[in-house]
Every structure is written in C-alpha cells, then in structure tokens.
Write a protein that holds these residues in place. Structure first.
Motif, short mmCIF file in Angstrom:
data_model
loop_
_atom_site.label_atom_id
_atom_site.label_comp_id
_atom_site.label_asym_id
_atom_site.label_seq_id
_atom_site.Cartn_x
_atom_site.Cartn_y
_atom_site.Cartn_z
N VAL A 1 28.19 83.44 54.45
CA VAL A 1 29.24 82.63 53.81
C VAL A 1 30.47 83.52 53.63
CG1 VAL A 1 29.86 81.24 51.81
CG2 VAL A 1 27.47 81.29 52.62
N GLY A 2 31.62 82.94 53.87
CA GLY A 2 32.85 83.71 53.68
C GLY A 2 34.06 82.79 53.56
N THR A 3 35.28 83.39 53.52
CA THR A 3 36.54 82.62 53.50
C THR A 3 37.25 82.84 54.83
OG1 THR A 3 36.74 82.90 51.11
CG2 THR A 3 38.73 82.28 52.31
N MET A 4 37.58 81.73 55.48
CA MET A 4 38.14 81.79 56.83
C MET A 4 39.58 82.29 56.79
SD MET A 4 37.69 81.46 60.02
CE MET A 4 36.13 80.57 60.11
N CYS B 1 31.21 76.07 59.95
CA CYS B 1 31.26 74.71 59.37
C CYS B 1 31.66 74.79 57.91
CB CYS B 1 29.93 73.99 59.53
SG CYS B 1 28.53 74.77 58.72
N CYS B 2 32.22 73.69 57.42
CA CYS B 2 32.60 73.63 56.01
C CYS B 2 31.34 73.51 55.15
CB CYS B 2 33.52 72.44 55.77
SG CYS B 2 32.77 70.82 56.09
N LEU B 3 31.51 73.72 53.84
CA LEU B 3 30.36 73.70 52.95
C LEU B 3 29.71 72.31 52.90
CD1 LEU B 3 31.56 75.87 49.92
CD2 LEU B 3 30.38 76.58 52.00
N LYS B 4 30.53 71.28 52.95
CA LYS B 4 30.01 69.92 52.88
C LYS B 4 29.13 69.61 54.09
CE LYS B 4 31.52 65.11 52.28
NZ LYS B 4 32.70 64.23 52.15
N CYS B 5 29.61 69.98 55.28
CA CYS B 5 28.81 69.73 56.48
C CYS B 5 27.58 70.62 56.55
CB CYS B 5 29.67 69.92 57.73
SG CYS B 5 30.89 68.60 57.96
N PHE B 6 27.69 71.84 55.98
CA PHE B 6 26.51 72.71 55.96
C PHE B 6 25.39 72.06 55.16
CE2 PHE B 6 23.87 75.87 53.87
CZ PHE B 6 23.44 76.61 54.95
N ASP B 7 25.75 71.54 53.95
CA ASP B 7 24.74 70.89 53.12
C ASP B 7 24.14 69.69 53.83
OD1 ASP B 7 25.28 72.75 51.22
OD2 ASP B 7 26.31 71.40 49.82
N LYS B 8 25.00 68.97 54.61
CA LYS B 8 24.55 67.74 55.24
C LYS B 8 23.71 67.99 56.49
CE LYS B 8 26.35 63.29 56.89
NZ LYS B 8 27.57 62.48 57.09
N PHE B 9 24.12 68.97 57.29
CA PHE B 9 23.49 69.14 58.61
C PHE B 9 22.64 70.40 58.76
CE2 PHE B 9 27.43 66.70 59.43
CZ PHE B 9 26.86 65.52 59.88
N CYS B 10 22.91 71.42 57.97
CA CYS B 10 22.27 72.71 58.24
C CYS B 10 21.37 73.23 57.13
CB CYS B 10 23.35 73.77 58.51
SG CYS B 10 24.45 73.35 59.86
N ALA B 11 21.63 72.83 55.90
CA ALA B 11 20.92 73.44 54.77
C ALA B 11 19.43 73.09 54.80
CB ALA B 11 21.53 72.97 53.45
N ASN B 12 18.62 74.05 54.35
CA ASN B 12 17.18 73.81 54.18
C ASN B 12 16.94 72.94 52.94
OD1 ASN B 12 16.27 75.47 56.39
ND2 ASN B 12 16.85 77.25 55.13
N LYS C 1 15.93 68.66 47.29
CA LYS C 1 17.38 68.60 47.51
C LYS C 1 17.81 69.73 48.43
CE LYS C 1 18.35 66.53 42.98
NZ LYS C 1 19.04 66.71 41.67
N PRO C 2 18.97 69.57 49.11
CA PRO C 2 19.44 70.63 50.02
C PRO C 2 19.73 71.90 49.23
CG PRO C 2 20.64 68.58 50.41
CD PRO C 2 19.88 68.39 49.13
N ILE C 3 19.50 73.02 49.87
CA ILE C 3 19.82 74.32 49.27
C ILE C 3 21.19 74.72 49.81
CG2 ILE C 3 19.10 76.72 48.98
CD1 ILE C 3 16.23 75.78 49.65
N GLY C 4 22.21 74.50 48.98
CA GLY C 4 23.60 74.71 49.42
C GLY C 4 23.90 76.16 49.72
N ALA C 5 25.04 76.37 50.41
CA ALA C 5 25.44 77.73 50.81
C ALA C 5 25.73 78.60 49.59
CB ALA C 5 26.66 77.66 51.72
N ASP C 6 26.14 77.98 48.48
CA ASP C 6 26.45 78.73 47.27
C ASP C 6 25.20 78.99 46.42
OD1 ASP C 6 29.12 78.94 47.84
OD2 ASP C 6 29.63 77.06 46.83
N SER C 7 24.05 78.40 46.81
CA SER C 7 22.82 78.56 46.03
C SER C 7 22.03 79.76 46.55
CB SER C 7 21.95 77.31 46.14
OG SER C 7 22.63 76.18 45.64
N LYS C 8 21.22 80.32 45.65
CA LYS C 8 20.30 81.37 46.07
C LYS C 8 19.03 80.72 46.60
CE LYS C 8 21.92 84.99 42.91
NZ LYS C 8 21.54 85.92 41.82
N GLU C 9 18.64 81.19 47.77
CA GLU C 9 17.49 80.58 48.45
C GLU C 9 16.32 81.56 48.52
OE1 GLU C 9 17.07 80.08 52.96
OE2 GLU C 9 17.69 78.08 52.31
N VAL C 10 15.12 81.02 48.34
CA VAL C 10 13.89 81.80 48.52
C VAL C 10 13.09 81.14 49.63
CG1 VAL C 10 11.72 82.50 47.45
CG2 VAL C 10 13.82 82.50 46.11
#
Length: 309
Positions: free
Chosen positions: A27-30, A56-67, A74-83
């Motif tokens: 994750v970063g700032t473009m 991809c933007c954060l919204k599309c990541f949550d929609k199409f890519c997030a685990n 619920k989706p594990i967003g890019a800003d969330s800590k994932e295990v």
C-alpha cells in the motif's frame, strides 16, 4: 480404584503455530500518473494498492482483491492488519481463541478440528471430563478413577447421603455408588442375633443370616461356623455341650445319644431311648431295632424269650 494427581500428556496431531501477516501486496500513495486497474480513476496523489503487478484504488481493492475474513466474513481492507494461516485469512482483531476469545494475533496457537485455540484452552479441551460436574480435570486436580470413568475427588459422592466419598471405601450398585454406612443400611443383611449389618464373613443357617462370631454354642460360646452342632428349640450346641447337658441317655449303655456317628438311629419307647445298637433282648441279646419286641418290667425281650418268662 485409582487415586492420582492428574498430569496431561497431549498427543498433538496439529501444529503449534504463529500467525503471519500479508506479503502479496503493498500500500502506498501514488506519485505518478496511474489509473485504477478496475475503475480507471486517476490515482495520482491518492492511496493505492499494488497487487499482482496492477495498481488499484482502495475501494476496488476491497471489492475485487481483498481476502475475506474467516471469522466475520467481511473483506480485509488494505488499511486493516491481516493474519493468514494455511490459506485462511482473518482481521487481526478477529483472530481469537474459539473458547476464551483471547486475541492470538501476536501469540502462538493450536489449530484443531478447524478451530483456533490458545495453549491454555487446548490443555482444557483435551483434559478428561469429570462425571460429576462435567468440567475438565486439569493438571494438579485430585481425582478418582473407577472402571474408566473419572471424577474430581470432591465430586465423587455417595448416591444416597451425597457425602463426599473421595478416596474412601465404597460399594458400586449399577450406576450408583454408596458409602459404607449407606450401603449397610440400604442393602446389607442383618445378623439374627445382634441385628447389625453383615459386611463380610457372614454365615446362613435355615435361611437366616449370622455374623460368624455370633453363631456360637449357647453353653460354652464356642464358634460353630464350619463345626458340627445340634439345634434344640432355637438353641445351638457344640457336640461336647450337647452330649454333656442336653442329649438323652441311652437306657442300655447309659451314654448320651447324640445322633452323630455310630448309632445315629434312635429307638424310643414309653419315655425311654436307646441307641439302635443297644436295643436288644435282655435274655438272648438279639438286636430288636425295627423288629417286634416285648417290654416287661422295664426290660426288652424278643417274642420267643418273652414266652419263657
């Protein structure tokens, strides 16, 4: 019955593991001119996610890519800590012990039967359960085991009085267990003489129970269990006392008629008694037991000798 302090030896067929975090995206700032791979929005100056070579933007990541989190779905967003563990994913706040709900994001854990457990709950999960309270018996608990069933020491109680039996003596009856006192009162036979419970070593005579030490000669108090004795009007005599104090005397030899050994058959006539071998003719000495005889002046004669009197 076995009494012991429990110790647990767990046969772990699963791995003791530590959770791990994500490593397949960043994750970063473009800073450059890139559009979102999905919605084509301009990402310059915005937060973005790079995954599998795409931006991809954060919204599309949550929609199409997030685990998707196994726990909350619920989706594990890019800003969330994932295990993640063995192709399963959680929010770090959702990664908890299935029993006590303690957070395990930074702890070792055990995966068993598709559940995540902390070490403490794993120990309890595999501990034997008390038949009395159904709670686990863990290391350090005093317990009682009988025929494959186990109780906490204080849960092993009498089915009648409910007092703790613990490691004391008891009597099983079907699914119930009785302390010595309740078993005696409820089930034990009672001695005819002293009316106390017979717990062991009792004897039976004419369907009546006795303590061995209570079944004695009425005259000399000798124990009669396993010995020859004679009963007279509900009194019991050893052979010697019966001979000396109770038995009738033979009118022929003047010795006691005991009914034991030789001469166990008795001839009785007009208040007198004889050993069968002593009942013979006064004149010719012929034995008259089970034969015709003549009784004359307190003497016994065969018919032939009686004619000559």
């Amino acid at each position: 019955i076995t009494f012991y302090v429990a110790s647990l030896a767990l046969e772990l067929i699963w791995m003791l593991s530590s959770p791990t975090g994500p490593s397949s995206y960043k994750v970063g700032t473009m800073a450059e001119k890139f559009d979102c791979h999905y919605c084509r929005d301009n990402l310059q100056g915005k937060k973005y996610v790079q995954k599998d070579g795409h931006h991809c933007c954060l919204k599309c990541f949550d929609k199409f890519c997030a685990n998707t989190c196994v726990e909350c779905r619920k989706p594990i967003g890019a800003d969330s800590k994932e295990v993640h563990y063995k192709n399963r994913y959680w929010h770090d706040t959702c990664f908890r012990c299935a029993k006590c709900l303690r957070s395990l994001a930074n702890e070792t854990f055990v995966a068993k039967d598709n559940k995540i457990l902390c070490n403490k709950c794993t120990t309890r999960e595999d501990s034997p359960k008390c038949k009395g309270c159904f709670k686990p018996i863990v290391a350090g608990d005093q317990n009682v085991e009988y025929k494959g069933t186990v109780w906490h020491k204080d849960c092993f109680t009498c089915s009648n009085c409910k007092q703790v039996i613990g490691t004391g003596s008891f009597f099983p009856k079907g699914e119930d267990f009785y302390c010595v006192t309740c078993h005696e009162a409820k089930f034990a036979k009672h001695c005819v003489k002293c009316n106390k419970a017979i717990t062991s070593g009792g004897i039976t005579y004419q369907d009546q129970p006795w303590h061995a030490e209570c079944f004695v000669c009425v005259t000399c108090s000798k124990k009669l269990a396993g010995q020859r004795f004679t009963a007279v009007e509900d009194q019991y005599y050893c052979v010697d006392c019966y001979k000396n104090f109770v038995a009738k005397k033979c009118a022929g030899c003047k010795n006691p008629i005991t009914g034991f050994g030789k001469g166990s058959s008795v001839v009785a006539y007009e208040g007198q008694s004889w050993h069968d071998y002593c009942f013979h003719c006064k004149k010719c000495s012929m034995n008259l037991a089970n034969k015709r005889f003549v009784f004359h002046q307190e003497q016994v004669y065969c018919p032939d000798c009686a004619k000559k009197l």
